[in-house]
Design an enzyme around this catalytic site. Structure first.
Site: not given
Ligand code: UDP
Ligand code: MG
Length: 169
Positions: A9, A49, A128, A131, A142
């Site tokens: 990211k 997303y 974080n 991805h 993806e």
């Molecule tokens: N995200 C966020 N707030 C939330 C949930 C997700 O900012 O409450 C962001 C975060 O960067 C996350 C991404 O959106 O990595 C995608 O969310 P997902 O639930 O798919 O988590 P991941 O698969 O990345 O662990």
């Molecule tokens: Mg995810």
């Protein structure tokens, strides 16, 4: 062998930690079969997303739009990694979505500490680092979304003799 998508990211690229994070995957024996730096637009991330990841449906408009804006703050580096049960292995190494909860030793736990609440309070997506596809269905979709067939490469890694029949030293 299974393939999975990772995306460094903007926060990882701008902090200059792509190399050391990538080293963790290489050290585990995961093979890079595709890679590129790019700065995708809103529509690309919308499909990533929501079309594939259902983030808007799961978390609502505000978090979704903050996340899309944060992802467009700079270039990202996308990669396809290949290995034995690569999707699950990579997710394990990446750790929990919320860095505060991510265990030490995981990428998100070692390189970030922010919370959902703090990120939401300043209108940002949770920074974080990386991805990673959540399951094999998501990985397939993806990889097709981010890479064309001609951008994926087929070669032998020397350590594949340990995981594949018929490969000799
Ligand atoms: N995200 C966020 N707030 C939330 C949930 C997700 O900012 O409450 C962001 C975060 O960067 C996350 C991404 O959106 O990595 C995608 O969310 P997902 O639930 O798919 O988590 P991941 O698969 O990345 O662990
Ligand atoms: Mg995810």
């Amino acid at each position: 062998m299974e393939k999975t998508l990772i995306v460094f990211k903007p926060d990882a690229v701008q902090r200059g930690i792509v190399g050391e994070v990538l080293t963790r995957f290489e050290r585990a024996g995961l093979k890079i079969v595709g890679t590129k730096m790019l700065q995708p637009d809103y529509d690309h991330f919308y499909q990533h997303y929501e079309g594939i990841g259902t983030l808007k449906s799961r978390k609502g408009d505000e978090i979704f739009e903050s996340q899309l804006a944060s992802m467009q703050e700079g270039p990202v580096i996308a990669m396809v990694l290949e290995g034995v049960e690569a999707v699950e292995t990579v997710r394990k190494m990446v750790g929990d979505t919320e860095p505060k909860k991510a265990a030490p030793g995981t990428i998100r736990g070692d390189y970030a500490h922010v919370t959902y609440g703090q990120a939401a309070s300043i209108g940002r997506g949770v920074a974080n680092i990386i991805h990673a596809s959540a399951d094999s269905d998501e990985a397939q979709k993806e990889i097709n979304h981010w890479f064309s067939d001609s951008e994926l490469h087929d070669y032998s890694a020397v350590h594949e003799k340990f995981t594949q029949p018929g490969k000799k030293a």
